[in-house]
Motif scaffolding. Structure first.
Motif, mmCIF file in Angstrom:
data_model
loop_
_atom_site.group_PDB
_atom_site.id
_atom_site.type_symbol
_atom_site.label_atom_id
_atom_site.label_comp_id
_atom_site.label_asym_id
_atom_site.label_seq_id
_atom_site.Cartn_x
_atom_site.Cartn_y
_atom_site.Cartn_z
ATOM 1 N N ALA A 1 -10.103 26.644 -52.365
ATOM 2 C CA ALA A 1 -9.153 25.546 -52.551
ATOM 3 C C ALA A 1 -9.661 24.550 -53.592
ATOM 4 N N SER A 2 -10.961 24.283 -53.595
ATOM 5 C CA SER A 2 -11.496 23.333 -54.580
ATOM 6 C C SER A 2 -11.343 23.877 -56.000
ATOM 7 N N GLU A 3 -11.501 25.193 -56.188
ATOM 8 C CA GLU A 3 -11.304 25.784 -57.512
ATOM 9 C C GLU A 3 -9.835 25.704 -57.931
ATOM 10 N N ILE A 4 -8.933 25.872 -56.970
ATOM 11 C CA ILE A 4 -7.499 25.773 -57.256
ATOM 12 C C ILE A 4 -7.165 24.360 -57.721
ATOM 13 N N TYR A 5 -7.638 23.339 -56.996
ATOM 14 C CA TYR A 5 -7.336 21.953 -57.364
ATOM 15 C C TYR A 5 -8.026 21.555 -58.665
ATOM 16 N N ARG A 6 -9.214 22.089 -58.895
ATOM 17 C CA ARG A 6 -9.895 21.818 -60.159
ATOM 18 C C ARG A 6 -9.095 22.407 -61.322
ATOM 19 N N SER A 7 -8.607 23.625 -61.146
ATOM 20 C CA SER A 7 -7.783 24.260 -62.180
ATOM 21 C C SER A 7 -6.490 23.485 -62.394
#
Length: 92
Positions: free
Chosen positions: A29-35
């Motif tokens: 989820a953190s990678e999704i929000y970072r993207s």
């Protein structure tokens, strides 16, 4: 073509390799929000449109997992750009 499956732990990845399957790392989820944040900085109000185009392109190429990842990014973009929340929604 070797089937592609997602694995979230090392035993699963070992099992997949043993059976000749390629694995794709799960996207957190953190990678999704970072993207999503990167897309917003780069494309501004057109970030959701760009993410949708990328999701469609991957679907056209038969990459369902990639499309799902971009749909998650699209949803995160919409959430981060939400300035008029419904009752109970959180604005970022």
């Amino acid at each position: 073509m070797i089937p592609l499956i997602e694995m979230s732990h090392s035993y699963g990845a070992f099992w997949a390799q043993l059976h000749g399957l390629r694995t794709r790392r799960l996207v957190s989820a953190s990678e999704i929000y970072r993207s999503a944040s990167v897309m917003i900085r780069k494309y501004g109000e057109n970030a959701a449109l760009e993410a949708g185009i990328r999701a469609d392109r991957l679907l056209d190429q038969g990459d369902i997992e990639g499309q799902c990842t971009w749909l998650r990014i699209l949803n995160a973009i919409k959430e981060l750009q939400n300035t008029t929340p419904s009752e109970g929604d959180i604005v970022h």
